[in-house]
Enzyme design. Structure first.
Site, PDB file in Angstrom:
ATOM      1  N   ARG A  51       0.792  -1.321   0.140  1.00 51.53           N
ATOM      2  CA  ARG A  51       0.033  -0.060   0.019  1.00 51.53           C
ATOM      3  C   ARG A  51       0.898   1.328   0.247  1.00 51.53           C
ATOM      4  NH1 ARG A  51      -1.054   1.667   4.784  1.00 51.53           N
ATOM      5  NH2 ARG A  51      -2.054  -0.417   5.522  1.00 51.53           N
ATOM      6  N   TYR A 103     -16.898  16.905 -14.469  1.00 55.59           N
ATOM      7  CA  TYR A 103     -17.355  15.662 -14.473  1.00 55.59           C
ATOM      8  C   TYR A 103     -18.455  15.473 -13.197  1.00 55.59           C
ATOM      9  CZ  TYR A 103     -17.613  10.768 -13.198  1.00 55.59           C
ATOM     10  OH  TYR A 103     -18.194   9.499 -13.136  1.00 55.59           O
ATOM     11  N   LYS A 200      -9.303   6.923 -18.629  1.00 55.06           N
ATOM     12  CA  LYS A 200      -9.444   7.472 -19.858  1.00 55.06           C
ATOM     13  C   LYS A 200      -8.327   7.230 -20.952  1.00 55.06           C
ATOM     14  CE  LYS A 200     -13.421   8.400 -18.023  1.00 55.06           C
ATOM     15  NZ  LYS A 200     -13.129   8.341 -16.657  1.00 55.06           N
TER      16      LYS A 200
HETATM   17  O1  P1T Z   1     -13.958   7.489 -13.017  1.00 52.54           O
HETATM   18  P1  P1T Z   1     -12.920   7.755 -12.498  1.00 52.54           P
HETATM   19  O2  P1T Z   1     -11.754   7.077 -12.874  1.00 52.54           O
HETATM   20  O3  P1T Z   1     -13.045   7.673 -11.015  1.00 52.54           O
HETATM   21  O4  P1T Z   1     -12.570   9.319 -12.979  1.00 52.54           O
HETATM   22  C1  P1T Z   1     -13.492  10.434 -12.578  1.00 52.54           C
HETATM   23  C2  P1T Z   1     -12.987  11.527 -13.717  1.00 52.54           C
HETATM   24  C3  P1T Z   1     -12.332  12.449 -13.348  1.00 52.54           C
HETATM   25  N1  P1T Z   1     -12.050  13.700 -14.215  1.00 52.54           N
HETATM   26  C4  P1T Z   1     -12.755  13.723 -15.422  1.00 52.54           C
HETATM   27  C5  P1T Z   1     -12.518  14.805 -16.531  1.00 52.54           C
HETATM   28  C6  P1T Z   1     -13.707  12.641 -15.839  1.00 52.54           C
HETATM   29  O5  P1T Z   1     -14.291  12.637 -16.954  1.00 52.54           O
HETATM   30  C7  P1T Z   1     -13.700  11.446 -14.878  1.00 52.54           C
HETATM   31  C8  P1T Z   1     -14.658  10.369 -15.275  1.00 52.54           C
HETATM   32  N2  P1T Z   1     -15.543  10.615 -16.286  1.00 52.54           N
HETATM   33  C9  P1T Z   1     -16.362   9.755 -16.915  1.00 52.54           C
HETATM   34  C10 P1T Z   1     -16.731   8.421 -16.213  1.00 52.54           C
HETATM   35  C11 P1T Z   1     -17.318  10.215 -18.199  1.00 52.54           C
HETATM   36  O6  P1T Z   1     -18.057   9.434 -18.556  1.00 52.54           O
HETATM   37  O7  P1T Z   1     -17.202  11.506 -18.280  1.00 52.54           O
END
Ligand code: P1T
Length: 388
Positions: A51, A103, A200
């Site tokens: 961790r 988001y 992403k």
């Molecule tokens: O889903 P996660 O890995 O926890 O990330 C969150 C997040 C943070 N910042 C941006 C700009 C994001 O687009 C996202 C997650 N977004 C999606 C799941 C979406 O479809 O827009």
């Protein structure tokens, strides 16, 4: 050769990585061990417990830091975990200024997790620098930018915001998920900290959930390391390897994403039944000049508002085949979604309406498929929407 001598196209493949000294393996080993042997209590190789630190995660942290031009990188189990850990550096009474279009999950963390704990957020259109000036209070500790924003693809002048925040001793953070370091490097524009949902573009294959924070601020890094270990929302060794693997093609993927997206955006603008097309590379985009100054290319995301409201957008979304109807973005495959009912359902309806996240708004993540096939797919969907 030092990483600092290399261009981004080489760094995505090599940064933080040497062939394994024991075996010569050209890919870093996935070290799944949860704990590491010590010679004597407290005498270890630099790794104690997974961790706290793990060799595969550390390699990813070095690689991503190099890409953003940062001294330090920290990998988390999701973008939201990275965001929450970053916000835990704040205290009750502190104030955040955040761009008004983010988001939905980021909005939820700030409103539903942090506000009840005494950290207040003002939501501000950060394309308006006067509005930014007016929002600072004595308690402001962080200005939070997404650029381009999710889902309206507003482009915020990072250097201009950073200059104003710096004058007040306020930190600036940028969620660089939509742009990636291939298109913009916020630390070089004056930001203090960068966040990614590696789910992403950085991973790029829709098979990992992950997040990262990159910074050259030693004090912030110390706080974040402490919180990363204490809170424990770390990226696993296996997923760290997957992101490292995905990163190797980031440069070529982004080139293709951007090329196809600008082509499709221009074509969509000329189609009947389309109310407006939002893409930072279009002359019609409100902040096109800022995007041209700040970004190397304009990204792979398009938002499009079609005529006919929800019935038309439903017909559109049910018709596409190559554009899979699903949340998320930035993968090799094209994705399509409805922000109001999907990714931004956590944003209150009145706020969505004020921002322009209407029932006719559709968000596209343009993948790496044949451009001709993607255009045909959208053409069929537009026909279905017009008939709805
Ligand atoms: O889903 P996660 O890995 O926890 O990330 C969150 C997040 C943070 N910042 C941006 C700009 C994001 O687009 C996202 C997650 N977004 C999606 C799941 C979406 O479809 O827009």
């Amino acid at each position: 050769m030092h990483d600092s001598d290399l261009n981004l196209e080489s760094l995505v493949i090599h940064a933080g990585q040497e062939p394994d000294p024991r075996t010569g393996a050209v890919m870093p080993p996935i070290v799944l061990a949860s704990t590491f042997a010590q010679k004597s209590p407290g005498q270890h190789t630099g790794f104690e417990y997974a961790r706290t630190d793990n060799p595969t995660r550390r390699t990813l942290e070095h690689c991503a830091a190099a890409l953003e031009g940062a001294e330090h990188g920290l990998a988390f189990s999701s973008g939201c975990a990275a965001m929450t850990t970053l916000l835990m550096t704040l205290s009750p009474g502190d104030h955040v200024i955040a761009c008004d279009d983010v988001y939905g999950g980021t909005h939820r963390i700030l409103e539903k997790v942090m506000r009840p704990k005494g950290v207040e957020t003002s939501w501000v259109d950060l394309t308006d620098l006067d509005a930014l000036e007016a929002a600072f209070t004595d308690a402001t500790k962080l200005v939070w930018i997404e650029s381009p924003t999710n889902p309206l693809l507003k482009v915020i002048d990072i250097a201009a915001v950073a200059e104003r925040a710096k004058a007040r001793g306020v930190r600036v953070g940028v969620d660089n998920t939509f742009a990636t370091p291939m298109l913009q490097r916020p630390l070089s524009l004056g930001a203090d900290v960068v966040l990614h949902s590696t789910t992403k573009y950085l991973n790029g294959h829709s098979d990992v959930v992950g997040g990262m924070i990159l910074t050259s601020d030693d004090e912030l890094n110390e706080q974040l390391r402490f919180l990363q270990n204490s809170v424990g929302a770390v990226q696993s060794a296996f997923d760290s390897f997957m992101v490292l693997r995905g990163l190797k093609t980031l440069a070529v993927r982004m080139e293709r994403h951007c090329k196809s997206a600008i082509e499709l955006a221009g074509w969509l603008e000329s189609q009947p039944g389309v109310k407006r097309v939002i893409h930072p590379g279009l002359e019609s985009h409100g902040q096109h000049a800022v995007a041209a100054k700040q970004m190397k290319a304009f990204g792979g995301m398009i938002s499009v508002e079609i005529e006919g409201g929800l019935p038309a957008s439903r017909a559109f979304l049910e018709t596409t085949r190559l554009f899979t109807l699903a949340e998320s973005l930035g993968g090799v495959e094209s994705l399509i979604e409805h922000p109001a009912l999907m990714t931004h359902g956590a944003v209150p309806a009145d706020k969505r309406a004020a921002l322009g996240i209407s029932d006719g708004l559709i968000r596209l993540s343009v993948g790496l498929e044949s451009l001709e096939d993607l255009r045909a797919d959208l053409g069929r969907a537009l026909e279905a929407a017009r008939g709805a």
